[in-house]
Write a protein that holds these residues in place. Sequence first.
Motif, PDB file in Angstrom:
ATOM      1  N   ALA A  92       0.845  -1.188   0.000  1.00 32.73           N
ATOM      2  CA  ALA A  92       0.000   0.000   0.000  1.00 32.73           C
ATOM      3  C   ALA A  92       0.881   1.240   0.000  1.00 32.73           C
ATOM      4  O   ALA A  92       2.098   1.150   0.182  1.00 32.73           O
ATOM      5  N   VAL A  93       0.245   2.378  -0.174  1.00 36.55           N
ATOM      6  CA  VAL A  93       0.896   3.651   0.102  1.00 36.55           C
ATOM      7  C   VAL A  93       0.628   3.978   1.569  1.00 36.55           C
ATOM      8  O   VAL A  93      -0.520   3.938   2.018  1.00 36.55           O
ATOM      9  N   TYR A  94       1.696   4.271   2.288  1.00 38.41           N
ATOM     10  CA  TYR A  94       1.595   4.538   3.711  1.00 38.41           C
ATOM     11  C   TYR A  94       1.723   6.037   3.972  1.00 38.41           C
ATOM     12  O   TYR A  94       2.623   6.698   3.431  1.00 38.41           O
ATOM     13  N   TYR A  95       0.821   6.542   4.817  1.00 33.91           N
ATOM     14  CA  TYR A  95       0.780   7.963   5.130  1.00 33.91           C
ATOM     15  C   TYR A  95       0.911   8.187   6.632  1.00 33.91           C
ATOM     16  O   TYR A  95       0.300   7.457   7.418  1.00 33.91           O
ATOM     17  N   CYS A  96       1.670   9.192   7.005  1.00 34.69           N
ATOM     18  CA  CYS A  96       1.625   9.617   8.398  1.00 34.69           C
ATOM     19  C   CYS A  96       0.710  10.835   8.486  1.00 34.69           C
ATOM     20  O   CYS A  96       0.532  11.563   7.509  1.00 34.69           O
ATOM     21  N   ALA A  97       0.137  11.018   9.648  1.00 36.34           N
ATOM     22  CA  ALA A  97      -0.821  12.090   9.848  1.00 36.34           C
ATOM     23  C   ALA A  97      -0.693  12.641  11.260  1.00 36.34           C
ATOM     24  O   ALA A  97      -0.310  11.915  12.179  1.00 36.34           O
ATOM     25  N   ALA A  98      -1.034  13.910  11.408  1.00 29.56           N
ATOM     26  CA  ALA A  98      -0.932  14.586  12.700  1.00 29.56           C
ATOM     27  C   ALA A  98      -2.290  15.146  13.098  1.00 29.56           C
ATOM     28  O   ALA A  98      -3.020  15.666  12.260  1.00 29.56           O
ATOM     29  N   SER A  99      -2.578  15.032  14.387  1.00 28.30           N
ATOM     30  CA  SER A  99      -3.847  15.528  14.893  1.00 28.30           C
ATOM     31  C   SER A  99      -3.620  16.469  16.067  1.00 28.30           C
ATOM     32  O   SER A  99      -2.891  16.129  17.005  1.00 28.30           O
ATOM     33  N   ALA A 100      -4.309  17.617  16.005  1.00 26.85           N
ATOM     34  CA  ALA A 100      -4.248  18.587  17.099  1.00 26.85           C
ATOM     35  C   ALA A 100      -5.471  18.475  18.002  1.00 26.85           C
ATOM     36  O   ALA A 100      -5.591  19.237  18.966  1.00 26.85           O
ATOM     37  N   ARG A 101      -6.323  17.516  17.724  1.00 28.43           N
ATOM     38  CA  ARG A 101      -7.560  17.386  18.482  1.00 28.43           C
ATOM     39  C   ARG A 101      -7.315  16.860  19.900  1.00 28.43           C
ATOM     40  O   ARG A 101      -6.349  16.158  20.154  1.00 28.43           O
ATOM     41  N   VAL A 102      -8.214  17.185  20.776  1.00 29.96           N
ATOM     42  CA  VAL A 102      -8.110  16.726  22.156  1.00 29.96           C
ATOM     43  C   VAL A 102      -8.362  15.215  22.223  1.00 29.96           C
ATOM     44  O   VAL A 102      -7.638  14.476  22.888  1.00 29.96           O
ATOM     45  N   VAL A 103      -9.364  14.763  21.514  1.00 32.91           N
ATOM     46  CA  VAL A 103      -9.679  13.339  21.441  1.00 32.91           C
ATOM     47  C   VAL A 103      -9.419  12.881  20.015  1.00 32.91           C
ATOM     48  O   VAL A 103     -10.028  13.394  19.069  1.00 32.91           O
ATOM     49  N   VAL A 104      -8.530  11.942  19.867  1.00 30.69           N
ATOM     50  CA  VAL A 104      -8.096  11.506  18.543  1.00 30.69           C
ATOM     51  C   VAL A 104      -8.535  10.060  18.322  1.00 30.69           C
ATOM     52  O   VAL A 104      -8.143   9.165  19.080  1.00 30.69           O
ATOM     53  N   GLY A 105      -9.296   9.854  17.272  1.00 26.59           N
ATOM     54  CA  GLY A 105      -9.768   8.512  16.973  1.00 26.59           C
ATOM     55  C   GLY A 105      -8.938   7.860  15.887  1.00 26.59           C
ATOM     56  O   GLY A 105      -7.767   8.188  15.686  1.00 26.59           O
ATOM     57  N   VAL A 106      -9.570   6.954  15.159  1.00 27.49           N
ATOM     58  CA  VAL A 106      -8.874   6.210  14.118  1.00 27.49           C
ATOM     59  C   VAL A 106      -9.394   6.551  12.729  1.00 27.49           C
ATOM     60  O   VAL A 106      -8.995   5.944  11.742  1.00 27.49           O
ATOM     61  N   ALA A 107     -10.258   7.521  12.636  1.00 25.31           N
ATOM     62  CA  ALA A 107     -10.783   7.932  11.337  1.00 25.31           C
ATOM     63  C   ALA A 107      -9.885   8.991  10.716  1.00 25.31           C
ATOM     64  O   ALA A 107      -9.240   9.775  11.422  1.00 25.31           O
ATOM     65  N   GLY A 108      -9.880   9.024   9.407  1.00 26.40           N
ATOM     66  CA  GLY A 108      -9.062  10.010   8.734  1.00 26.40           C
ATOM     67  C   GLY A 108      -9.410  11.439   9.104  1.00 26.40           C
ATOM     68  O   GLY A 108      -8.527  12.291   9.207  1.00 26.40           O
ATOM     69  N   TYR A 109     -10.681  11.687   9.347  1.00 26.52           N
ATOM     70  CA  TYR A 109     -11.098  13.051   9.655  1.00 26.52           C
ATOM     71  C   TYR A 109     -10.656  13.510  11.039  1.00 26.52           C
ATOM     72  O   TYR A 109     -10.788  14.679  11.381  1.00 26.52           O
ATOM     73  N   ASP A 110     -10.124  12.614  11.838  1.00 26.09           N
ATOM     74  CA  ASP A 110      -9.576  12.990  13.138  1.00 26.09           C
ATOM     75  C   ASP A 110      -8.212  13.655  13.013  1.00 26.09           C
ATOM     76  O   ASP A 110      -7.683  14.168  13.998  1.00 26.09           O
ATOM     77  N   TYR A 111      -7.632  13.600  11.824  1.00 23.70           N
ATOM     78  CA  TYR A 111      -6.275  14.092  11.613  1.00 23.70           C
ATOM     79  C   TYR A 111      -6.295  15.330  10.727  1.00 23.70           C
ATOM     80  O   TYR A 111      -7.038  15.389   9.756  1.00 23.70           O
ATOM     81  N   ASP A 112      -5.454  16.278  11.080  1.00 24.50           N
ATOM     82  CA  ASP A 112      -5.479  17.584  10.435  1.00 24.50           C
ATOM     83  C   ASP A 112      -4.442  17.740   9.324  1.00 24.50           C
ATOM     84  O   ASP A 112      -4.639  18.528   8.400  1.00 24.50           O
TER      85      ASP A 112
END
Length: 124
Positions: A92-112
């Motif tokens: 696959a193509v692997y992506y790293c992602a960063a989240s500034a949210r207080v509660v961070v889940g496993v959905a893509g939209y949790d990451y900014d």
Amino acid sequence: QVQLVESGGGLVQAGGSLRLSCAASGRTFSSYAMGWFRQAPGKEREFIARISRSGAITDYVDSVKGRFTISRDNAKNTVALQMNSLKFEDTAVYYCAASARVVVGVAGYDYDYWGQGTQVTVSS
């Protein structure tokens, strides 16, 4: 804002290992929870692993538990994904992602913020 750049992908035989790295620049790295996702051809993006801001808490999708390890070095602004016992289906193509949210889940939209991705190909 934070910029993310992945590296370390490549071609490996089944059973082999790869170590992906994600370098972050911009605002304070330790203020972000980090995650790794992947997307195989024709499939939806999939959560792989996440790590808390301090690095004390990690979480994995069942399919990689015991094989992949996520870690971070806040002094170096990096997050890594050690992948062992690779399988063809890890391709696959692997992506790293960063989240500034207080509660961070496993959905893509949790990451900014997202990196550009790095290709991992596992030959059978």
